[in-house]
Scaffold this motif. Structure first.
Motif, PDB file in Angstrom:
ATOM      1  N   SER A  48      26.438 120.920 -39.782  1.00  0.00           N
ATOM      2  CA  SER A  48      26.733 122.308 -39.430  1.00  0.00           C
ATOM      3  C   SER A  48      26.791 122.532 -37.924  1.00  0.00           C
ATOM      4  O   SER A  48      27.252 123.582 -37.472  1.00  0.00           O
ATOM      5  N   ASP A  49      26.332 121.568 -37.137  1.00  0.00           N
ATOM      6  CA  ASP A  49      26.382 121.667 -35.678  1.00  0.00           C
ATOM      7  C   ASP A  49      27.565 120.920 -35.080  1.00  0.00           C
ATOM      8  O   ASP A  49      27.749 120.912 -33.861  1.00  0.00           O
ATOM      9  N   SER A  50      28.353 120.278 -35.915  1.00  0.00           N
ATOM     10  CA  SER A  50      29.347 119.327 -35.426  1.00  0.00           C
ATOM     11  C   SER A  50      30.603 119.994 -34.867  1.00  0.00           C
ATOM     12  O   SER A  50      31.123 120.941 -35.448  1.00  0.00           O
ATOM     13  N   ASN A  51      31.104 119.454 -33.769  1.00  0.00           N
ATOM     14  CA  ASN A  51      32.420 119.845 -33.275  1.00  0.00           C
ATOM     15  C   ASN A  51      33.414 118.698 -33.400  1.00  0.00           C
ATOM     16  O   ASN A  51      34.448 118.682 -32.748  1.00  0.00           O
ATOM     17  N   VAL A  52      33.069 117.709 -34.246  1.00  0.00           N
ATOM     18  CA  VAL A  52      34.014 116.627 -34.559  1.00  0.00           C
ATOM     19  C   VAL A  52      34.317 116.588 -36.058  1.00  0.00           C
ATOM     20  O   VAL A  52      34.810 115.598 -36.582  1.00  0.00           O
ATOM     21  N   GLY A  53      34.019 117.697 -36.736  1.00  0.00           N
ATOM     22  CA  GLY A  53      34.251 117.772 -38.172  1.00  0.00           C
ATOM     23  C   GLY A  53      32.969 117.551 -38.945  1.00  0.00           C
ATOM     24  O   GLY A  53      32.054 116.860 -38.485  1.00  0.00           O
ATOM     25  N   PRO A  54      32.875 118.087 -40.159  1.00  0.00           N
ATOM     26  CA  PRO A  54      31.624 118.046 -40.928  1.00  0.00           C
ATOM     27  C   PRO A  54      31.256 116.674 -41.470  1.00  0.00           C
ATOM     28  O   PRO A  54      30.105 116.466 -41.868  1.00  0.00           O
ATOM     29  N   ASN A  55      32.205 115.731 -41.492  1.00  0.00           N
ATOM     30  CA  ASN A  55      31.919 114.418 -42.076  1.00  0.00           C
ATOM     31  C   ASN A  55      31.600 113.336 -41.044  1.00  0.00           C
ATOM     32  O   ASN A  55      31.051 112.295 -41.398  1.00  0.00           O
ATOM     33  N   ALA A  56      31.930 113.578 -39.784  1.00  0.00           N
ATOM     34  CA  ALA A  56      31.784 112.548 -38.747  1.00  0.00           C
ATOM     35  C   ALA A  56      30.417 112.611 -38.077  1.00  0.00           C
ATOM     36  O   ALA A  56      30.305 112.513 -36.862  1.00  0.00           O
ATOM     37  N   VAL A  57      29.368 112.755 -38.883  1.00  0.00           N
ATOM     38  CA  VAL A  57      28.025 112.987 -38.342  1.00  0.00           C
ATOM     39  C   VAL A  57      27.034 112.009 -38.950  1.00  0.00           C
ATOM     40  O   VAL A  57      27.271 111.394 -39.985  1.00  0.00           O
ATOM     41  N   MET A  58      25.889 111.906 -38.310  1.00  0.00           N
ATOM     42  CA  MET A  58      24.837 111.011 -38.790  1.00  0.00           C
ATOM     43  C   MET A  58      23.748 111.726 -39.577  1.00  0.00           C
ATOM     44  O   MET A  58      22.905 111.073 -40.188  1.00  0.00           O
ATOM     45  N   LEU A  59      23.766 113.068 -39.568  1.00  0.00           N
ATOM     46  CA  LEU A  59      22.750 113.837 -40.283  1.00  0.00           C
ATOM     47  C   LEU A  59      23.406 114.915 -41.137  1.00  0.00           C
ATOM     48  O   LEU A  59      24.406 115.514 -40.733  1.00  0.00           O
ATOM     49  N   ASN A  60      22.807 115.187 -42.302  1.00  0.00           N
ATOM     50  CA  ASN A  60      23.298 116.309 -43.097  1.00  0.00           C
ATOM     51  C   ASN A  60      22.637 117.583 -42.600  1.00  0.00           C
ATOM     52  O   ASN A  60      21.930 117.584 -41.576  1.00  0.00           O
ATOM     53  N   ASN A  61      22.817 118.675 -43.288  1.00  0.00           N
ATOM     54  CA  ASN A  61      22.329 119.960 -42.810  1.00  0.00           C
ATOM     55  C   ASN A  61      20.815 120.121 -42.913  1.00  0.00           C
ATOM     56  O   ASN A  61      20.271 121.099 -42.384  1.00  0.00           O
ATOM     57  N   ASP A  62      20.141 119.187 -43.562  1.00  0.00           N
ATOM     58  CA  ASP A  62      18.682 119.184 -43.608  1.00  0.00           C
ATOM     59  C   ASP A  62      18.081 118.103 -42.713  1.00  0.00           C
ATOM     60  O   ASP A  62      16.869 117.877 -42.738  1.00  0.00           O
ATOM     61  N   GLY A  63      18.925 117.420 -41.934  1.00  0.00           N
ATOM     62  CA  GLY A  63      18.418 116.394 -41.035  1.00  0.00           C
ATOM     63  C   GLY A  63      18.218 115.037 -41.676  1.00  0.00           C
ATOM     64  O   GLY A  63      17.580 114.155 -41.078  1.00  0.00           O
ATOM     65  N   GLN A  64      18.763 114.834 -42.867  1.00  0.00           N
ATOM     66  CA  GLN A  64      18.675 113.532 -43.524  1.00  0.00           C
ATOM     67  C   GLN A  64      19.809 112.634 -43.045  1.00  0.00           C
ATOM     68  O   GLN A  64      20.925 113.097 -42.807  1.00  0.00           O
ATOM     69  N   LEU A  65      19.524 111.337 -42.922  1.00  0.00           N
ATOM     70  CA  LEU A  65      20.557 110.401 -42.506  1.00  0.00           C
ATOM     71  C   LEU A  65      21.680 110.333 -43.537  1.00  0.00           C
ATOM     72  O   LEU A  65      21.434 110.171 -44.732  1.00  0.00           O
ATOM     73  N   THR A  66      22.904 110.469 -43.077  1.00  0.00           N
ATOM     74  CA  THR A  66      24.061 110.209 -43.928  1.00  0.00           C
ATOM     75  C   THR A  66      24.268 108.702 -44.018  1.00  0.00           C
ATOM     76  O   THR A  66      23.569 107.917 -43.369  1.00  0.00           O
ATOM     77  N   ASP A  67      25.229 108.282 -44.805  1.00  0.00           N
ATOM     78  CA  ASP A  67      25.533 106.851 -44.849  1.00  0.00           C
ATOM     79  C   ASP A  67      25.892 106.329 -43.464  1.00  0.00           C
ATOM     80  O   ASP A  67      25.412 105.271 -43.041  1.00  0.00           O
ATOM     81  N   ILE A  68      26.749 107.049 -42.746  1.00  0.00           N
ATOM     82  CA  ILE A  68      27.131 106.607 -41.408  1.00  0.00           C
ATOM     83  C   ILE A  68      25.913 106.535 -40.497  1.00  0.00           C
ATOM     84  O   ILE A  68      25.740 105.582 -39.731  1.00  0.00           O
ATOM     85  N   GLY A  69      25.043 107.529 -40.570  1.00  0.00           N
ATOM     86  CA  GLY A  69      23.825 107.501 -39.761  1.00  0.00           C
ATOM     87  C   GLY A  69      22.940 106.317 -40.094  1.00  0.00           C
ATOM     88  O   GLY A  69      22.405 105.645 -39.204  1.00  0.00           O
ATOM     89  N   ALA A  70      22.784 106.051 -41.384  1.00  0.00           N
ATOM     90  CA  ALA A  70      21.951 104.922 -41.807  1.00  0.00           C
ATOM     91  C   ALA A  70      22.572 103.596 -41.376  1.00  0.00           C
ATOM     92  O   ALA A  70      21.884 102.709 -40.855  1.00  0.00           O
ATOM     93  N   TRP A  71      23.871 103.458 -41.569  1.00  0.00           N
ATOM     94  CA  TRP A  71      24.544 102.223 -41.151  1.00  0.00           C
ATOM     95  C   TRP A  71      24.425 102.026 -39.652  1.00  0.00           C
ATOM     96  O   TRP A  71      24.208 100.914 -39.183  1.00  0.00           O
ATOM     97  N   TYR A  72      24.561 103.109 -38.907  1.00  0.00           N
ATOM     98  CA  TYR A  72      24.498 102.998 -37.454  1.00  0.00           C
ATOM     99  C   TYR A  72      23.112 102.553 -36.987  1.00  0.00           C
ATOM    100  O   TYR A  72      22.982 101.805 -36.015  1.00  0.00           O
ATOM    101  N   LEU A  73      22.087 103.004 -37.692  1.00  0.00           N
ATOM    102  CA  LEU A  73      20.721 102.588 -37.359  1.00  0.00           C
ATOM    103  C   LEU A  73      20.376 101.212 -37.920  1.00  0.00           C
ATOM    104  O   LEU A  73      19.314 100.675 -37.622  1.00  0.00           O
ATOM    105  N   GLY A  74      21.275 100.655 -38.756  1.00  0.00           N
ATOM    106  CA  GLY A  74      21.044  99.328 -39.296  1.00  0.00           C
ATOM    107  C   GLY A  74      20.175  99.293 -40.532  1.00  0.00           C
ATOM    108  O   GLY A  74      19.579  98.255 -40.847  1.00  0.00           O
ATOM    109  N   VAL A  75      20.090 100.434 -41.242  1.00  0.00           N
ATOM    110  CA  VAL A  75      19.298 100.480 -42.464  1.00  0.00           C
ATOM    111  C   VAL A  75      20.228 100.715 -43.649  1.00  0.00           C
ATOM    112  O   VAL A  75      21.430 100.913 -43.499  1.00  0.00           O
TER     113      VAL A  75
END
Length: 314
Positions: A252-279
């Protein structure tokens, strides 16, 4: 044999996503409404080894994490009329912080969307006074990070010409030195690879840092495929020293689109966020969660702090 984008995209994403990499860093764009998100990036098992925040001083959010664990890289965001950046970095080094790299100006080739909008001659003068002296202390210098537009490389070439004029004398021709180029890109993988190739041609045998990148405003599948393809590419390219995905915030804070983020609206890691952190992937939909309606936040933070990111879309 040259692999096409289609072939690369067909590689099973789980295999690519499970790769770990010491090249990955954080573009830190904090949100005062969600301070709990700051600790996500330094959680146990995170791949992230370094960060920058568009400023010369480290972020208080990471005061309890050592420089050796999570390296802070200072940036001189825009033009200044003094030597405060040099003094700030020197002061940190004198206090025991191991500063090994610094970043130059943020998108000086544009006046739009977070660009610092500096004439090359002005930037050269500021560079000579604030950044060049750090090389004598063993700090590696990153050239200014221009936008992904056609004018970025010409701006850098003019900047280096102006810089050379400042450090040369009638008796001796000199050039301003640098150790790596910083690249920004928002668009598809083919465009990214081509843009990196243009930099390689303009600055041969120079290490590349991809300090802002993403594929903005796409559906989730396209966004995830881009992430996996680009990260696999960066990790296997010896010319890429480091990279940092722009997306360390909630959907909800994104200015690159709602899907290009590492966190969802509750602060949970998305798949991209998890992959980026290596988990392991989480299966969390970027647009899930309860928090809504704060999309201008990133731009507001950037404007308020005057050292912001980010987006020139090409």
């Amino acid at each position: 044999m040259r692999l096409s984008y289609a072939v690369l995209a067909a590689i099973p994403y789980v295999v690519v996503a499970q790769n770990r990499s010491s090249k990955r860093g954080l573009v830190f764009v904090p949100n005062a409404d969600s301070p709990e998100d700051n600790k996500v990036w330094v959680q146990s098992g995170s791949d992230l080894t370094w960060y920058y925040n568009y400023d010369s001083t480290p972020s208080p959010a990471f005061d309890d994490v050592s420089q050796g664990q999570f390296e802070f890289v200072p940036m001189l965001w825009g033009a200044i009329n003094d030597t405060s950046f040099l003094e700030s970095v020197q002061g940190q080094m004198d206090s025991g912080r191991n500063i090994t790299h610094v970043l130059g100006f943020n998108e000086p080739d544009t006046q739009y969307a977070g660009g610092s909008n500096i004439q090359p001659s002005v930037a050269a003068d500021v560079w000579v006074k604030n950044i060049a002296p750090l090389a004598d202390k063993g700090v590696k210098l990153g050239l200014p990070a221009c936008t992904g537009g056609w004018g970025g490389i010409p701006w850098l070439q003019q900047f280096l010409g102006n810089c050379s004029e400042l450090v040369s004398t009638d008796d001796e021709q000199k050039n301003c030195t640098y150790d790596f180029v910083a690249i920004h890109w928002y668009g598809n993988f083919e465009g990214l690879a081509s843009h990196m190739g243009s930099y390689a041609a303009a600055f041969p045998n120079v290490t590349q840092w991809i300090t802002e990148y993403n594929y903005n405003d796409q559906d989730l599948s396209t966004t995830q495929t881009f992430y996996n393809t680009s990260s696999e590419y960066f990790d296997r390219m010896y010319s890429v020293g480091r990279y940092s995905l722009f997306g360390s915030f909630r959907s909800s804070d994104s200015n690159v689109g709602p899907n290009a983020v590492m966190l969802n609206n509750d602060g949970q890691l998305t798949d991209i966020g998890a992959w980026y952190l290596g988990v392991s992937d989480t299966g969390v939909d970027p647009q899930s969660g309860s928090r809504r309606g704060n999309a201008p936040m990133i731009g507001a933070v950037v404007s308020a702090l005057a050292f912001g990111a980010i987006l020139t879309l090409w």
